[in-house]
Design an enzyme around this catalytic site. Structure first.
Site, PDB file in Angstrom:
ATOM      1  N   ASP A  56      -4.727   0.549  -2.661  1.00 28.50           N
ATOM      2  CA  ASP A  56      -5.774   1.368  -3.295  1.00 28.50           C
ATOM      3  C   ASP A  56      -5.135   2.420  -4.203  1.00 28.50           C
ATOM      4  OD1 ASP A  56      -8.309   2.960  -3.569  1.00 28.50           O
ATOM      5  OD2 ASP A  56      -8.958   1.489  -2.103  1.00 28.50           O
ATOM      6  N   HIS A  97     -10.055   7.408  -2.487  1.00 24.01           N
ATOM      7  CA  HIS A  97     -10.560   6.164  -1.916  1.00 24.01           C
ATOM      8  C   HIS A  97      -9.646   5.585  -0.837  1.00 24.01           C
ATOM      9  CE1 HIS A  97     -12.383   2.040  -2.428  1.00 24.01           C
ATOM     10  NE2 HIS A  97     -13.439   2.812  -2.401  1.00 24.01           N
ATOM     11  N   SER A 271     -16.880  -0.502   0.611  1.00 21.70           N
ATOM     12  CA  SER A 271     -15.456  -0.170   0.717  1.00 21.70           C
ATOM     13  C   SER A 271     -15.027   0.068   2.152  1.00 21.70           C
ATOM     14  CB  SER A 271     -15.139   1.054  -0.129  1.00 21.70           C
ATOM     15  OG  SER A 271     -15.860   2.153   0.334  1.00 21.70           O
TER      16      SER A 271
END
Lengths: 791, 87
Positions: A56, A97, A271
């Site tokens: 990520d 994230h 996610s």
């Protein structure tokens, strides 16, 4: 729902009580704990010695909830090319994230900070690869970081979920996936977990994302607390299983770690689902370290359950597995995974049977029974590779029907996909036939429903399709397994149980007209039940007296609602939406026209300094440095004054003594000898600094031997010119040599080779003299010296 | 030349057999720098060319492109930016 589990564990992490999806020790409200994570913990599985990495935008390795389980060997920074995956911090917190995903997997338990990870004793690392230009190579590198050390790679990203993108792994990434499953984990195969997609609102379909629809990735979707379809959920046939994630405003969310040592319960799309499953797979691998990548997928198929998840397409395939395009085989069940894993026997080797039908949409196959190395009897993944030309890709729907009659939708219509590229060897994948027999007739159904935006008479062409069956030649499970499920929760339902389910597609009774007016009718009543029977309207009337009027709540495209007259009135020609009739009152434009945001009118082209933004169909301003641009504000095609074009970027025109450095994107100093230059070196000068003379490609203080100082062409400055051939020093151009090289003699200020000419007799020398050959450079060595010496 | 709005980078993926030193030699011949093997993909190397624009709408012409014709090079691909979104 369950209430207050009596044997529940308690942790002192402040957000523990908010983790409704793991436990139920809240005395005041019921909760969903049916992913059975705590039950898996209670069996002793917490992810010990299992290594997970998050591909990520980096992970905050010193976050108090991650530091304990952080593993630098499971980490790398592809963007920065070093071993520290710490995210880049900025005021917008763009790179939150990866840290959020990491906490879901392996946040430490009972440390009085934030949350508890699903596999709170697993090792966690991060591969920072999204904070820069992502290329095929970047993806391939990421998937290949320490494949023998890292067990599970979790990714919650992909191509745009905009409903019109069809994109997948490039050639290097495909190889990296294949290497991972063949060689990773010392031959057992790397586990790749992937979030299925967030484009539900755009009508996106996860079959158009080649990563999540790859057979090598475990594709995970999401459901809300109440088992509803979240607004972001994309449907497709490659989804294997589902976890809880954020839903509507009145439903509870997922809590996790956040950048800057914080906690968050802000909205999560799909996610968070990938790391939840990555955590559950970590518990599973702890239960059985010898599981292969395919074993893990078999376990998910076998143990995931529809429970209360609402979908109108739940069906039972011929192998008894219940499956849906929204949720795959259902909600993951951590306890069932570890229990099954602990007694699991590795499934037989994967066979692949490939068939290309000849100009038909059906094919009868034996599952390659004639070739023992390819024979597929019990199905796993089924792939259909398609070459299709079509003028509007979004109008296509594709279904595959197995010999057992199971129908799987490989592609649904996509409203926003206007591409005319069709599909070029695109691979659709379905898990819906898992466990079924491969043998028999397979049928591909392609439905083309022309939208009103295209010429319906131009049809597409299915040029070729290939059916690729993956599976085993023998039954994948040992016979005793099927009767050995714990508490009955792993059993596939009996036919009687299936029949007892409420029919979600039960037909609703139609309302009958009983003299009531349509709800859009106003106070004057109506002469019939429909909206076109109203005598006046509550909101707006559409049409005219000749073509009949009807009452509507909102005016259709190309009209606006005139509140004073309760009428829908036409917008100016070309407007799709408007606030009035005038040309400058458009809000959006019809297809083929673009909204000029300066004057709110619709035009075929955008003015200079603006580009056509296709999705909104409006003119948007180019970057301040661009004079014109295409498709994107930063994609310049010409530049404003003071800037020049480098690729597609407008870069400052650098002042004298500097040049534009492409790597650093700044004006950088030339070498001290240059006035202007193209690079940092002495040989990169274009013009020389004061006090320097240009000599060949460099600038020098004074001319070297073999050169003389003279005016440059145009006479603007001086430069060093090369002396005539074989002359070591000269005073100017032409025959002005002062000293010759060894082997040459100075004759009339010209250098001539020392060798004499054997046949330079009187007649010959006369010919040389009369033709003035010695004055011509080409003939200067042509016996001239001998002739001159001879007089 | 891209017809789909692709953005070309100054990074190349190149397949060269014969080991890293051979890859170094091939890279140097055309002005590239070999940044090493691509992940766990054998014979695949990451080449970088500092004299090519970092991002361009077109695949630029120049001597660096002769690498595609080198007999030592089995496969070479200029890297294109792939738009990726976090979910």
């Amino acid at each position: 729902f369950t209430q207050n589990e009596p044997n529940s564990v308690h942790f002192n992490d402040p957000k523990w009580s908010n983790m409704w999806y793991i436990h139920c020790n809240d005395r005041t409200s019921p909760c969903r704990s049916d992913m059975n994570v705590m039950a898996a913990w209670q069996r002793g599985y917490t992810g010990k010695n299992v290594v997970v990495t998050i591909m990520d935008d980096g992970i905050e390795r010193n976050h108090p909830d991650l530091v304990q389980n952080y593993d630098h060997l499971a980490s790398y920074d592809i963007n920065g090319n070093d071993h520290d995956p710490t995210p880049r911090y900025d005021f917008r917190n763009e790179n939150i994230h990866g840290t959020r995903c990491a906490g879901e997997v392996a946040a430490a338990a009972n440390n009085s900070h934030c949350i508890v990870g699903i596999a709170f004793n697993a090792r966690i690392g991060g591969i920072r690869m999204l904070d820069g230009d992502v290329t095929d190579m970047v993806e391939a590198k990421s998937l290949g970081i320490r494949p023998d050390y890292i067990d599970i790679y979790s990714a919650s990203w992909g191509p745009k979920d905009d409903g019109k993108t069809v994109d997948g792994p490039g050639p290097l990434t495909k190889q990296a996936f294949e290497q991972g499953i063949k060689r990773g984990r010392k031959g057992l195969g790397s586990i790749f977990v992937w979030a299925s997609g967030n484009g539900g609102r755009q009508g996106d379909h996860c079959s158009c994302d080649g990563y999540t629809s790859s057979i090598y990735t475990i594709s995970i979707s999401s459901t809300t607390e109440h088992g509803n379809r979240p607004w972001y959920l994309e449907a497709c046939s490659s989804i294997i299983a589902t976890t809880y994630s954020s839903g509507e405003f009145n439903e509870r969310r997922i809590v996790t770690t956040d950048l800057r040592h914080r906690c968050t319960d802000s909205h999560t799309g799909t996610s968070v689902s990938a790391p939840i499953v990555a955590g559950i797979v970590a518990l599973t691998l702890e239960a059985n370290r010898l599981l292969t990548w395919r074993d893990v997928q078999h376990l998910l198929v076998k143990t995931s359950r529809p429970v209360h998840l609402k979908a109108d397409d739940w069906k039972t395939n011929a192998a008894g597995h219940r499956v849906s395009h929204l949720y795959g085989f259902g909600l993951v069940d951590a306890e069932a995974m570890v229990v099954e894993a602990s007694k699991w026997t590795t499934v037989p080797p994967q066979h692949i049977c490939t068939q290309i039908p000849e100009r038909q949409t059906s094919i009868n196959t034996t599952g390659c029974s004639e070739n023992p190395g390819q024979h597929v009897s019990y199905l796993e993944h089924v792939v259909v590779r398609v070459i299709m030309v079509h003028q509007r890709r979004g109008d296509l729907e594709i279904n595959l029907i197995s010999p057992s009659g199971t129908k799987s939708q490989l592609l649904a219509k996509r409203q926003f996909d206007s591409s005319n590229e069709g599909f070029r060897n695109w691979e659709f994948m379905s898990v819906h036939f898992w466990g079924e027999s491969a043998e028999g007739t397979w049928t591909l159904e392609v439905t083309d429903t022309p939208s009103k935006l295209r010429n319906p008479e131009v049809l597409g062409n299915l040029k070729e399709w290939t059916l690729i069956l993956h599976g085993t030649s023998e039954h994948p499970y040992q016979p005793h397994r099927d009767q050995d499920s714990h508490n009955g929760t792993l059993e596939t339902p009996s036919p009687e149980e299936i029949l007892e389910e409420p029919d979600v597609q039960e037909e609703k009774e139609e309302d009958e007209y009983q003299g009531l007016c349509h709800s859009e009718c106003g106070d004057q009543g109506c002469d019939g039940p429909d909206a076109d029977h109203c005598l006046n309207c509550i909101h707006f009337s559409l049409g005219n007296l000749r073509s009949s009027r009807t009452c509507v709540s909102h005016c259709p495209l190309g009209h606006y609602g005139d509140v004073a007259s309760h009428r829908c009135r036409r917008c100016f020609k070309g407007c799709e939406r408007c606030v009035g009739r005038r040309a400058d009152e458009c809000v959006s434009c019809r297809r083929g026209l673009y909204l000029n945001t300066v004057n709110s009118s619709c035009d075929h082209t955008c003015p200079l300094g603006y580009f056509t933004e296709e999705s909104q169909r409006q003119c948007e301003k180019c970057n301040d440095k661009c004079q014109s641009c295409v498709r994107d504000a930063d994609r310049c095609t010409s530049c404003n004054e003071g800037y020049s074009l480098a690729g597609m970027t407008c870069v400052p025109e650098c002042t004298n003594g500097t040049f534009f450095h492409l790597e650093e994107m700044t004006c950088t100093s030339c070498h001290s000898s240059c006035r202007t230059c193209t690079g940092p070196g002495q040989e990169d000068c274009l013009q020389c600094a004061d006090g320097f003379l240009q000599q060949d490609w460099g600038c020098v203080h004074s001319c070297s031997p073999g050169y003389y100082s003279g005016e440059a062409a145009g006479g603007a400055h001086h430069m060093c010119h090369r002396c005539e051939d074989n002359c070591v020093s000269c005073s100017g151009p032409g025959s002005t040599c002062v000293q010759c090289k060894d082997g040459y003699s100075l004759v009339s200020r010209t250098c001539m080779v020392n060798a004499s000419c054997n046949n330079a007799d009187e007649v010959f020398c006369e010919m040389v003299k009369s033709n003035r050959l010695c004055e011509k450079k080409l003939y200067r060595q042509f016996c001239c010296r001998t002739c001159l010496m001879n007089g | 030349v891209s017809g789909h709005g692709d953005v070309y980078t100054n990074h190349w993926a190149v397949r060269v057999t014969g080991g890293p030193q051979q890859a170094d030699r091939v890279a140097a011949k055309y002005g590239y720098v070999n940044l090493g093997q691509i992940g766990s993909l054998d014979h695949h190397y990451h080449f970088h060319h500092s004299r090519v624009v970092r991002r361009a709408a077109y695949s630029q012409k120049g001597p660096h492109r002769f690498i595609h014709m080198d007999p030592e090079v089995e496969w070479a691909q200029q890297q294109i930016i792939k738009p990726r979104v976090k979910r």
